[in-house]
Scaffold this motif. Structure first.
Motif, short mmCIF file in Angstrom:
data_model
loop_
_atom_site.label_atom_id
_atom_site.label_comp_id
_atom_site.label_asym_id
_atom_site.label_seq_id
_atom_site.Cartn_x
_atom_site.Cartn_y
_atom_site.Cartn_z
N PRO A 1 10.22 26.27 -42.39
CA PRO A 1 9.08 27.52 -42.35
C PRO A 1 9.12 28.26 -41.06
O PRO A 1 9.57 27.77 -39.97
N GLU A 2 8.78 29.73 -41.33
CA GLU A 2 8.96 30.49 -40.06
C GLU A 2 7.52 30.52 -39.53
O GLU A 2 6.61 30.41 -40.18
N MET A 3 7.58 30.64 -38.19
CA MET A 3 6.04 30.50 -37.49
C MET A 3 5.86 31.91 -37.28
O MET A 3 6.60 32.96 -37.14
N ALA A 4 4.49 32.06 -37.13
CA ALA A 4 3.99 33.52 -36.74
C ALA A 4 4.13 33.52 -35.13
O ALA A 4 4.63 34.61 -34.66
N ARG A 5 4.37 32.57 -34.51
CA ARG A 5 4.65 32.61 -33.03
C ARG A 5 5.30 31.06 -32.71
O ARG A 5 4.42 30.12 -32.98
N SER A 6 6.20 31.20 -31.86
CA SER A 6 6.65 29.99 -31.15
C SER A 6 6.91 30.14 -29.69
O SER A 6 7.65 31.04 -29.37
N THR A 7 6.21 29.41 -28.93
CA THR A 7 6.21 29.61 -27.42
C THR A 7 6.90 28.51 -26.50
O THR A 7 6.21 27.28 -26.88
N ASP A 8 7.62 28.46 -25.72
CA ASP A 8 8.01 27.45 -24.82
C ASP A 8 7.40 27.71 -23.53
O ASP A 8 7.26 28.89 -22.91
N LEU A 9 6.71 26.44 -23.19
CA LEU A 9 5.70 26.47 -22.01
C LEU A 9 6.42 25.59 -21.10
O LEU A 9 6.89 24.42 -21.33
N SER A 10 6.14 25.85 -19.80
CA SER A 10 6.82 25.25 -18.54
C SER A 10 5.52 24.93 -17.71
O SER A 10 5.36 25.57 -16.51
N PRO A 11 4.49 24.30 -17.73
CA PRO A 11 3.34 24.24 -16.74
C PRO A 11 3.53 23.91 -15.63
O PRO A 11 2.69 24.10 -14.54
N GLY A 12 4.50 22.61 -15.23
CA GLY A 12 4.74 22.03 -14.19
C GLY A 12 3.53 21.19 -13.71
O GLY A 12 2.66 20.96 -14.80
N ASP A 13 3.44 20.57 -12.45
CA ASP A 13 2.08 19.77 -11.96
C ASP A 13 2.19 18.51 -12.73
O ASP A 13 1.05 18.00 -13.25
N GLY A 14 3.27 17.87 -13.06
CA GLY A 14 3.19 16.54 -14.07
C GLY A 14 3.39 16.88 -15.33
O GLY A 14 3.60 16.01 -15.88
N CYS A 15 3.09 18.01 -15.75
CA CYS A 15 3.02 18.15 -17.25
C CYS A 15 4.52 18.62 -17.73
O CYS A 15 5.11 19.77 -17.12
N PHE B 1 -2.40 23.88 -38.96
CA PHE B 1 -2.57 23.62 -37.63
C PHE B 1 -1.60 24.35 -36.52
O PHE B 1 -0.37 24.56 -37.13
N ALA B 2 -1.90 24.46 -35.66
CA ALA B 2 -0.80 24.77 -34.17
C ALA B 2 -0.39 23.26 -34.08
O ALA B 2 -1.04 22.37 -34.42
N VAL B 3 0.80 23.33 -33.77
CA VAL B 3 1.66 21.83 -33.35
C VAL B 3 2.44 22.40 -32.01
O VAL B 3 3.15 23.12 -31.81
N LEU B 4 1.91 21.25 -30.96
CA LEU B 4 2.55 21.42 -29.71
C LEU B 4 3.39 20.15 -29.24
O LEU B 4 2.94 18.97 -29.82
N GLY B 5 4.66 20.33 -29.03
CA GLY B 5 5.46 19.17 -28.86
C GLY B 5 5.95 19.17 -27.39
O GLY B 5 6.41 20.27 -26.84
N PRO B 6 5.84 18.01 -26.80
CA PRO B 6 6.29 17.99 -25.44
C PRO B 6 7.54 17.26 -25.09
O PRO B 6 8.20 16.37 -25.87
N GLU B 7 8.03 17.82 -24.20
CA GLU B 7 9.80 17.25 -23.73
C GLU B 7 9.43 16.08 -22.67
O GLU B 7 9.58 16.43 -21.38
N TYR B 8 9.18 14.97 -23.24
CA TYR B 8 9.00 13.83 -22.04
C TYR B 8 9.96 13.46 -21.31
O TYR B 8 11.43 13.42 -21.89
N SER B 9 9.89 12.76 -20.15
CA SER B 9 11.03 12.27 -19.38
C SER B 9 11.56 10.78 -20.22
O SER B 9 10.70 9.97 -20.83
N LEU B 10 12.87 10.60 -20.15
CA LEU B 10 13.43 9.65 -21.14
C LEU B 10 13.75 8.42 -20.16
O LEU B 10 14.15 8.49 -19.25
N SER B 11 13.76 7.09 -21.06
CA SER B 11 14.15 5.85 -20.21
C SER B 11 15.96 5.79 -20.77
O SER B 11 16.33 6.37 -21.57
N PRO B 12 16.41 5.07 -19.85
CA PRO B 12 15.85 4.18 -18.63
C PRO B 12 15.64 4.57 -17.52
O PRO B 12 15.05 3.91 -16.59
N GLU B 13 16.18 5.99 -17.49
CA GLU B 13 15.97 6.53 -15.99
C GLU B 13 14.42 6.90 -15.61
O GLU B 13 14.07 6.74 -14.62
N ALA B 14 13.66 6.94 -16.61
CA ALA B 14 12.22 7.08 -16.32
C ALA B 14 11.29 6.09 -17.25
O ALA B 14 10.82 6.44 -18.44
#
Length: 323
Positions: free
Chosen positions: A54-68, A120-133
């Motif tokens: 599917p094509e999206m109306a809008r796709s946005t990459d976000l970098s909030p910082g502060d632990g997010c 729905f809107a869908v938000l996907g987070p890029e979380y820290s990976l193990s075993p380093e985290a």
């Protein structure tokens, strides 16, 4: 009837997906201890399955910082009929990969499929990976993601009162662990849980042996390694939000389970669904007899994956309409 006769027969399209994935990995042989190389290989192997869709109306990459962590927000084309003036409902979707591999890139098509099929809107987070985290870093990052949603969602056209959290495999584990943390903190703002073939307990079940190996997309030694990477040598009591089958499951939002019968994790998913139902949680359990672990990623060639995605999207809409 012997034990072999009881094994699930894999849907032909999912078998094609499985075989192509295996062949692609064979071209990218890397050391088991070289996690950077394993992740790079996983990105290449999954890339063909992310294209199109599917094509999206809008796709946005976000970098909030502060632990997010960094995140990607998909807004689908078309309107939505649940309080549209108040913003779109949101699915927070957490990718799988044994807490060790994969990313929002490997799961981008899956997120877009959910957006297009549900509205729905869908938000996907890029979380820290193990075993380093290891635990609980990724789980804590999901808490920061929810904080960001509550503070900033409306500015992105989201109705933060209509929030489903979900994921596949390790992502389903993180989604449920996050819901448990939210409940224990007295926050009841989640509308639903979308749990796709989740990893919920490091203690092997009979299905770990019966369905072990490449035919069903996930091996017992691979799953054991993922758990070691995530929780190390800690006891189950030390990682309460990582092992929800040991937790108090009351007070959780409604949950949808997508369970492939051909998956070493099938038993623990069925046990968890039963335990949540016994705890008073509304459960929608969908079992796919001819499916394997990771089968939703085969949606470009699999009508069974499309059926499962449609069922999840329908459940999401119905759950909010009933709330």
């Amino acid at each position: 009837m012997n034990e072999q006769d009881k094994l699930p027969i894999v849907d032909p399209d999912i078998a094609r997906f499985r075989d192509r994935i295996a062949a692609a990995y064979a071209e990218h042989a890397v050391s088991a201890n070289d996690y950077a190389a394993r992740r790079a290989a996983a990105e290449k192997v999954r890339a063909p399955w992310v294209r199109g869709g599917p094509e999206m109306a809008r796709s946005t990459d976000l970098s909030p910082g502060d632990g997010c962590p960094p995140m990607r927000l998909h807004i689908p084309v078309g309107g939505y009929d649940i309080a549209p003036r108040e913003g779109r409902p949101l699915l927070l979707y957490i990718h799988g990969g044994g807490w060790t591999v994969f990313s929002i890139e490997t799961h981008d098509r899956l997120m877009r499929e959910y957006a297009a099929r549900s509205g729905f809107a869908v938000l996907g987070p890029e979380y820290s990976l193990s075993p380093e985290a290891p635990y609980p870093q990724a789980l804590e990052e999901m808490g920061h993601v929810l904080d960001w949603i509550r503070a900033n969602g409306a500015a992105h056209g989201l109705d933060t009162r209509k929030l489903v959290i979900g994921g596949d495999s390790a992502g389903a584990n993180l989604a449920l662990g996050t819901a448990l943390r939210e409940r224990d903190a007295g926050r009841r703002g989640l509308s639903g849980l979308l749990l796709n073939y989740g990893a919920f307990d490091p203690r092997p079940r009979e299905s770990w042996q019966r369905l072990n190996g490449p035919e069903y997309m996930l091996a017992d030694d691979e799953m054991a390694e993922f758990w070691r990477n995530y929780i190390g040598n800690r006891t189950l009591d030390e990682v309460p939000y990582a092992v929800p089958l040991t937790a108090d499951l009351s007070g959780l939002p409604p949950a949808h389970f997508c369970v492939p019968a051909g998956d070493i994790l099938a038993e623990e998913n069925l046990e968890l669904a039963a335990a949540m139902k016994d705890a008073g949680v509304a459960i929608d359990l969908q079992i796919y007899a001819a499916a394997t672990h990771s089968f939703l990623e085969a949606v470009s060639i699999s009508s069974l994956a499309a059926t499962a995605l449609d069922a999840s999207a329908r459940w999401m809409r119905d759950t909010l309409e009933a709330a």
